[in-house]
Design a protein around this motif. Structure first.
Motif, PDB file in Angstrom:
ATOM      1  N   PHE A 142     -16.728   7.206  -3.374  1.00 20.58           N
ATOM      2  CA  PHE A 142     -15.833   6.514  -2.443  1.00 20.58           C
ATOM      3  C   PHE A 142     -16.277   6.796  -1.014  1.00 20.58           C
ATOM      4  N   ALA A 161      -9.857   7.110   1.958  1.00 31.15           N
ATOM      5  CA  ALA A 161      -8.671   6.350   2.339  1.00 31.15           C
ATOM      6  C   ALA A 161      -7.903   5.862   1.116  1.00 31.15           C
ATOM      7  N   ASP A 162      -8.602   5.770  -0.033  1.00 30.65           N
ATOM      8  CA  ASP A 162      -7.949   5.305  -1.259  1.00 30.65           C
ATOM      9  C   ASP A 162      -7.172   6.422  -1.964  1.00 30.65           C
ATOM     10  N   GLY A 163      -7.152   7.619  -1.376  1.00 29.35           N
ATOM     11  CA  GLY A 163      -6.393   8.717  -1.965  1.00 29.35           C
ATOM     12  C   GLY A 163      -7.189   9.622  -2.884  1.00 29.35           C
ATOM     13  N   ARG A 164      -8.442   9.290  -3.133  1.00 38.31           N
ATOM     14  CA  ARG A 164      -9.258  10.124  -4.008  1.00 38.31           C
ATOM     15  C   ARG A 164      -9.783  11.346  -3.257  1.00 38.31           C
TER      16      ARG A 164
END
Length: 244
Positions: free
Chosen positions: A90, A180-183
């Motif tokens: 990511f 930013a996707d929480g990963r």
């Protein structure tokens, strides 16, 4: 005188015989009575072997379990938010370290004007830049390259990560990179290595690698030459992904 003498001799045995008979009868009677009223003795049988003893279910010992087969009931808190690695990875936007303590931004950058892996802007002493033309954090192959500043007079994060005695990180220190996707990709520091700029082989994989084992490589400048105002070396901090 003769008859009386005979009568006296024969009378003595007769009386003894009668007495003997009476005593014998009494003994027989006594023995018979004892046999009738004596308490019965318990029968004696073979002692049961241990394998023939029945244990009530409530007393049956529980099965032993080896430590390796006992599931953990509590997860290590420091790995609680770590995600598994995969083929894609990511785009990062922040990173965190406990040693030295840091919770900073990550910029996605390519190459600078000189064709080198871009560093963060000079006025951002603790920001990291991720080389966006290489592997992504959380990916399962290649080196994720991040660059952090060192200032000649101190004050940047790079100055806290290294000194003349060596790396200030110790093996096992955790580095977390978040997207930013929480990963969250988690890496554990392994070692630091110094390479001299004039000895660096651009064809080597010490810093740039697309296909090898997954690894995080954090790069700082070191050995500043005040005469030339050039940093003569780079310190590479290698960290392996946490296996979940």
């Amino acid at each position: 005188m003769t008859d009386s003498s005979v009568a006296g001799r024969s009378g003595m045995p007769t009386r003894w015989r009668v007495l003997t008979i009476v005593v014998a009868v009494a003994l027989v009677a006594a023995v018979a009575t004892w046999l009738v009223i004596r308490p019965s003795e318990p029968s004696v049988g073979p002692t049961p072997s241990p394998t023939s003893v029945t244990v009530p279910p409530s007393a049956t010992p529980s099965q032993s379990v080896s430590p390796s087969s006992v599931p953990s009931t509590t997860a290590d808190a420091k790995y609680a938010d770590c995600d598994p690695i995969d083929a894609e990875g990511f785009v990062p936007d922040t990173f965190r370290m406990d040693n030295p303590e840091a919770d900073e931004r990550v910029l996605s950058l390519g190459l600078d004007a000189d064709g080198n892996i871009a560093a963060p802007p000079m006025d951002q002493p603790r920001t990291a830049s991720w080389w966006n033309q290489g592997p992504r954090p959380g990916s399962d192959s290649g080196k994720v390259v991040m660059s952090i500043h060192t200032y000649r007079n101190g004050g940047a994060l790079g100055n806290e990560m290294y000194d003349d005695a060596g790396a200030n990180l110790v093996p096992g220190d955790l580095i977390k990179i978040e997207g930013a996707d929480g990963r969250t990709a988690c890496y554990e520091f392994v070692e630091a290595s110094k390479i001299w700029v004039d000895e660096y082989d651009v064809d080597s994989d010490v810093m740039v690698d697309f296909e090898g084992d997954p690894l995080l490589t954090m790069v700082i400048c070191w050995d500043f030459d005040r005469e030339t105002e050039i940093w003569d070396s780079r310190i590479l901090f290698y960290a392996e992904p946490v296996s979940l």
